[in-house]
Write a protein that holds these residues in place. Structure first.
Motif, mmCIF file in Angstrom:
data_model
loop_
_atom_site.group_PDB
_atom_site.id
_atom_site.type_symbol
_atom_site.label_atom_id
_atom_site.label_comp_id
_atom_site.label_asym_id
_atom_site.label_seq_id
_atom_site.Cartn_x
_atom_site.Cartn_y
_atom_site.Cartn_z
ATOM 1 N N GLY A 277 -0.688 13.557 -8.599
ATOM 2 C CA GLY A 277 -1.281 14.838 -8.186
ATOM 3 C C GLY A 277 -0.736 16.013 -8.968
ATOM 4 O O GLY A 277 -0.623 17.116 -8.437
ATOM 5 N N THR B 123 -2.227 17.389 -11.393
ATOM 6 C CA THR B 123 -3.325 18.286 -11.769
ATOM 7 C C THR B 123 -3.908 18.876 -10.505
ATOM 8 O O THR B 123 -4.271 18.144 -9.597
ATOM 9 N N GLN B 124 -3.968 20.184 -10.464
ATOM 10 C CA GLN B 124 -4.760 20.788 -9.383
ATOM 11 C C GLN B 124 -6.034 21.328 -10.016
ATOM 12 O O GLN B 124 -6.985 20.571 -10.173
ATOM 13 N N ARG C 193 12.093 20.656 -18.059
ATOM 14 C CA ARG C 193 11.881 22.049 -17.650
ATOM 15 C C ARG C 193 11.872 22.981 -18.859
ATOM 16 O O ARG C 193 11.004 23.834 -19.000
ATOM 17 N N LEU D 13 2.394 27.985 -18.730
ATOM 18 C CA LEU D 13 2.231 28.507 -17.369
ATOM 19 C C LEU D 13 1.273 27.627 -16.581
ATOM 20 O O LEU D 13 0.233 27.224 -17.089
ATOM 21 N N CYS D 14 1.639 27.373 -15.330
ATOM 22 C CA CYS D 14 0.733 26.718 -14.394
ATOM 23 C C CYS D 14 0.789 27.539 -13.124
ATOM 24 O O CYS D 14 1.873 27.807 -12.627
ATOM 25 N N ARG D 15 -0.348 27.959 -12.604
ATOM 26 C CA ARG D 15 -0.346 28.800 -11.410
ATOM 27 C C ARG D 15 -0.636 27.995 -10.152
ATOM 28 O O ARG D 15 -0.618 28.552 -9.058
ATOM 29 N N CYS D 16 -0.928 26.699 -10.300
ATOM 30 C CA CYS D 16 -1.309 25.907 -9.126
ATOM 31 C C CYS D 16 -0.165 25.117 -8.521
ATOM 32 O O CYS D 16 -0.036 25.053 -7.313
ATOM 33 N N THR D 17 0.604 24.449 -9.347
ATOM 34 C CA THR D 17 1.407 23.332 -8.834
ATOM 35 C C THR D 17 2.830 23.679 -8.446
ATOM 36 O O THR D 17 3.499 22.882 -7.800
ATOM 37 N N GLY D 18 3.320 24.845 -8.887
ATOM 38 C CA GLY D 18 4.748 25.090 -8.691
ATOM 39 C C GLY D 18 5.590 24.163 -9.553
ATOM 40 O O GLY D 18 6.790 24.025 -9.348
ATOM 41 N N TYR D 19 4.948 23.516 -10.492
ATOM 42 C CA TYR D 19 5.574 22.649 -11.515
ATOM 43 C C TYR D 19 6.214 21.372 -10.963
ATOM 44 O O TYR D 19 6.555 20.472 -11.721
ATOM 45 N N THR D 20 6.401 21.294 -9.655
ATOM 46 C CA THR D 20 7.154 20.173 -9.088
ATOM 47 C C THR D 20 6.534 18.831 -9.470
ATOM 48 O O THR D 20 7.210 17.946 -9.988
ATOM 49 N N LYS D 21 5.226 18.708 -9.212
ATOM 50 C CA LYS D 21 4.581 17.414 -9.475
ATOM 51 C C LYS D 21 4.436 17.170 -10.986
ATOM 52 O O LYS D 21 4.392 16.022 -11.419
ATOM 53 N N LEU E 198 6.769 18.052 -13.242
ATOM 54 C CA LEU E 198 8.072 17.510 -13.654
ATOM 55 C C LEU E 198 8.221 16.067 -13.163
ATOM 56 O O LEU E 198 8.707 15.197 -13.896
#
Lengths: 791, 180
Positions: free
Chosen positions: B119, B121-122, B150, B157-165, B167
């Motif tokens: 998940g 990709t949002q 990181r 930049l990604c504005r959807c995922t908070g980068y967690t998924k 990484l």
């Protein structure tokens, strides 16, 4: 008849569109290239406030390759998302209201030529003094300062006052009264995909508009109104949205302009806005000044609350009517409040219009409430979690302002997040410069009322079953990355006992799909999910009847599982799903069914009670641990724990993703993002480089805890996840800063300079304007209609 | 890079510009995703524009066209570059890889598999640039730490995922684990 657990719901399945997105095959609006396409550009006002005296496109039209130029005269009909406040023009008719307000549109053979042609359009302006602050807007008395003429009082779009229960009595009974002022700075959505639309008025005299929009249905309405075409001749297709967050929920000038330009040129007309332009289109978070007074007993029990909000709306109404009510509506949902008064006002200023950004009007008051509760706990010598735990609202209850709460997992959210973050070990025990903060919140799973008040469903789903065994689901919902297409596939796959990958989903096309109101107010999972289940139910009844006859077992002994229709008591009896569909088609004819969803009626009946009700509330808690450097004021967030009551995790991966994304967006708002303007009204930082937002380096580890309450109104028990989790993070950051360095910051973004000024005692309290609110509408619980509860 | 090497490279680039074609158009030969193609295009066009508009490779997205967001990243000779900041003619002698070139023999790259499975990709709009930047990292450093990932992705930049998924997905690909 479901006898065992779920086979699809609750499983961490990939999204139905995940691999297409990873392969670069998803076709976003700007990836569409129709034959004979020409390109459009908008001429935007360089002035924040001016009368448009004359627009002369003649010189532009003389350029070879320029096919059309339109101005305000070509599209005089006003529009706007809210039916009561339609004050926008596709192109300025006689006035511009912010730097960037569109004045004319060009269609030319290339984008470069269209851009060049803008310089050949002659506009004569009479420059007016811009109104740029809430204070100046409220103080506008002269007619010349008016930004709009339709509203009663100059530059006040809407002022509201609501009183529930006995507030004065509440303060009289209180042992302590707390009063504070707060400022929540405006910020923008910054989706990675810029706005893009393509209009084509075809030889059949029908208009098709492709656009990166969250609300194709409302865009459909606006196009019909402004273009003067029958809605039945207009088709709106929402392309996969490359990030929305509320910013693509209004009908926009660029969408209407390409449609009109195509009607003139009879060619497909495409427009893609630049990044700079997306800052002008905006519709983002309102800057809000707030004043809040709360009365409590010695033991911390809340007696009453008086809350005032002042919203800086920018140049147009947009969703403002709803926004102002939302700043007051949900204060009562997380904690019991016996009485409550809300006063709010939204003003016009000469800046890009504000609108709905993730959380729409509720993160601002939540910031104030959760900081003040932290201060109350501190003063009373209580743990801030204990203060909250003793007065949580309950399931199956109605708040003092008439909102019905069906389920709540807030207690569990508080307990779980505290346990994971080791709250008791850390709170007020960490060394100087290292702190931890907590906050909680509540949010809606979809607005209880549609934007256009009518009795029609909020969401419709149509399902086609064909003899191949294929299932196609049609729905107007718009996937903006949250996974609404996948939600439909999961719901239908669960109902029919098949693999979600075998389901085809057709969405967001006003010609092909039944209306869904759009991707806003966190409504999609609850509403499309319920509509899909209803449609499946109708088809299942037919399939079960046939299967029962063939297998010679009662229909209620049958279940759909593993691609089969199976007897539960006699496991050897079963037929494949495909065979069952074929037999049903033979018996009943072509198979299809529709399902609809409309939220339950809400209990309250006062003016303004339409904002706040929802099928189900979600609850969230956040704990933020951070380091704050006392010398430089710099903040480094170490970790965020977030617990969210999502009803049921339809797909835990997607719910976690929404939660993590909300935390991220909240952190940007708390620490760095701001939409700011020069004295002329010019945007100070309309670029990604200068408009700071968190990268991988500023985003901490996020630990998500999902709490499930199985809400009777939600499909399979599910509630929302896309917006609520943003709310508690922002105040939790402020509360953690206090724990770390001992200063209270009542305004965002919490930047190093503010922390240093606060440490030096130089950070002034937020000033709020003097304003005479209208006399309140008074309402007592129980005055509304009684609504039966679903079990 | 030594000066002579640089000028040689420049000369090579000029060679890829086959001939001028009136009105600023040139015939450009580019090797993209292992395939050499010729396109008539304006010399002033960025690599991003050449890929999207002239070669139909719309998998590469744009977020700012000013080199600020990382959305348009592609690989040039294995390095992640911002295709909005270089001209098409500058990429003439290099091997370009876009997101469309990540699948090999019809099979998704391990990163594509883990991104889809976890998940990551949002809205998906930044994902092509993120995938290619991650690929460039893993090609050089097959076992990066989470902090190194990181760091490598800090320009996307990604504005959807908070980068967690995101990484998580890169880490899973690093482990070589089959996506669940």
């Amino acid at each position: 008849m479901r006898k065992k657990g779920f086979s699809v719901i609750g499983k961490p399945l990939p999204k139905v569109d995940a691999m297409a997105k990873c392969a670069g095959e998803t076709v976003y609006a700007d990836d569409l290239n129709l034959p004979r396409t020409i390109y459009a550009k908008l001429l935007r006002s360089p002035h924040a406030h001016a009368r448009v005296l004359r627009v002369n496109p003649e010189r532009a039209l003389r350029l070879e390759g320029v096919y059309a130029v339109i101005t305000g005269k070509d599209l005089p009909e006003k529009f706007g998302i809210m039916p009561a406040t339609q004050d926008e023009e596709a192109l300025a008719v006689d006035k511009v209201r912010y730097v960037g307000d569109p004045v004319a549109a060009v269609a030319a053979v290339s984008e470069t030529l269209a851009e060049k042609a803008l310089g050949y359009i002659d506009v004569e302006y009479e420059i007016l003094k811009p109104v740029l602050t809430i204070e100046d807007a409220l103080a506008s008395t002269e007619e010349s300062q008016r930004i709009h003429t339709w509203n009663r009082r100059a530059n006040i779009q809407k002022a509201v006052s609501l009183e529930f229960g006995d507030m004065d009595g509440g303060f009289a009974q209180s042992d302590h009264i707390f009063e504070g002022t707060f400022f929540y700075q405006g910020n923008t959505h910054l989706p990675m995909e810029q706005y893009c639309a393509i209009g084509f008025y075809g030889p059949d005299n029908k208009l098709t508009l492709w656009s990166s929009t969250q609300t194709p249905h409302y865009l459909h309405r606006a196009l019909a109104k402004v273009l003067g075409l029958p809605a039945s001749r207009i088709r709106v297709i929402a392309t996969p949205v490359g990030g929305g967050f509320g910013g693509k929920s209004d009908p926009f000038s660029h969408e209407i302009s390409v449609a009109k330009l195509s009607m003139i040129t009879r060619r497909p007309v495409k427009i893609t806005l630049t990044r700079e332009e997306t800052f002008y289109v905006h519709r983002g978070r309102h800057p809000v000044k707030m004043w809040m007074k709360t009365g409590v007993k010695k033991d911390g029990t809340l007696q009453t609350m008086h809350f005032r909000s002042f919203l800086d709306g920018g140049g147009y109404s947009s969703y403002g009517l709803a926004s102002v009510y939302y700043t007051g509506a949900l204060q009562t949902v997380a904690y019991k409040l016996p009485s409550y008064k809300f006063e709010g006002v939204r003003v016009f200023t000469n800046k890009p219009a504000c609108g709905p950004k993730r959380g729409h009007g509720t993160p601002q008051p939540r910031f104030a409430v959760e900081i003040q509760l932290d201060e109350i706990a501190e003063k009373l010598g209580m743990d801030p979690l204990e203060l909250r735990l003793k007065q949580l609202t309950e399931a199956n209850s109605i708040t003092v302002n008439g909102l019905r709460i069906s389920t709540t997992g807030l207690r569990e959210c508080i307990e779980k997040v505290a346990e994971r973050a080791e709250w008791k070990k850390k709170f007020r025990k960490l060394p100087f410069g290292h702190g931890i903060g907590f906050a909680a919140s509540a949010y809606i799973s979809g607005a209880g009322l549609p934007i256009y008040w009518n009795e029609m469903p909020h969401s419709g789903v149509q399902i086609k079953l064909d003899r191949s065994g294929g299932i196609t689901v049609f729905c107007g919902s718009t996937d903006i990355g949250q996974g609404s297409d996948s939600i439909l596939a999961y719901a239908v796959a669960e109902e029919f006992g098949v693999d979600p990958a075998d389901i085809r989903v057709v969405t967001a096309d006003t010609d092909l799909t039944p209306v869904d109101l759009g991707s806003y107010s966190s409504r999609v999972t609850v509403m499309t999910g319920n509509a899909a289940i209803e449609a499946c139910g109708k088809l299942k009844k037919m399939l079960l009847e046939v299967a029962g006859e063939v297998l010679e077992v009662p229909a209620d002994d049958l279940e759909f599982a593993d691609g089969r229709v199976q007897s539960q008591s006699l496991p050897e009896r079963g037929i494949s799903f495909v065979e069952c569909v074929q037999k049903a088609e033979a018996k009943f004819g072509t198979l299809g069914a529709t399902g609809s969803y409309k939220p339950p009626k809400h209990p309250a009946n006062y003016k303004g009670s339409g904002v706040g009700p929802t099928p189900a509330y979600t609850f969230t808690t956040a704990i933020v641990e951070l380091h704050c450097d006392g010398e430089t004021g710099e903040i480094k967030v170490d970790k965020i724990w977030i617990a969210h009551d999502c009803g049921r995790a339809f797909n835990p991966l997607l719910v976690e993703g929404q939660t993590e994304g909300s935390v991220y967006m909240a952190l940007g708002e708390a620490l760095m993002e701001e939409q700011i303007f020069r004295k002329s009204g010019l945007h100070k930082i309309p670029s990604i480089l200068e408009y700071k937002s968190p990268t991988t380096l500023e985003t901490p580890e996020i630990e998500t805890i999902l709490v499930e309450t199985n809400d009777p109104e939600g499909p399979f028990g599910a509630k929302e996840a896309g917006q609520g989790p943003l709310l508690p993070v922002v105040p939790a950051v402020s509360n953690a800063v206090y724990d770390a360095v001992g200063v209270r910051i009542h305004e965002i973004p919490i930047t190093p300079d503010k922390i240093l000024r606060a440490l030096d005692g130089r950070l002034k309290p937020v000033s709020v304007p003097d304003f005479q609110f209208p006399p309140p509408i008074k309402w007592q619980p129980g005055e509304g209609v009684q609504v039966p509860q679903k079990n | 890079m030594a000066v002579s090497e640089r000028s040689q490279k420049r000369k090579k680039r000029r060679n890829s510009v086959l001939f001028e074609q009136g009105a600023g158009k040139i015939l450009l030969r580019l090797k993209v995703n292992g395939e050499t193609r010729e396109v008539a295009t304006e010399g002033s066009k960025t690599l991003l524009e050449v890929l999207r508009e002239d070669m139909g490779l719309t998998g590469t997205k744009h977020g700012c066209e000013l080199g600020e967001c990382g959305t348009c990243a592609v690989l040039l000779d294995g390095e992640s570059v911002l295709s909005c900041l270089m001209l098409g003619v500058e990429a003439g002698d290099g091997e370009i890889v876009t997101v469309e070139g990540m699948m090999q023999d019809g099979k998704p790259h391990p990163l594509q598999k883990t991104f889809a499975a976890l998940g990551a990709t949002q809205c998906g709009y930044c994902i092509p640039g993120v995938l290619l930047t991650a690929k460039a990292l893993l090609d050089k450093n097959p076992h990066p730490s989470r902090d190194e990932i990181r760091q490598a992705l800090s320009g996307n930049l990604c504005r959807c995922t908070g980068y967690t998924k995101i990484l998580d997905a890169v880490e899973l690909a690093v482990k070589g684990a089959e996506a669940p």
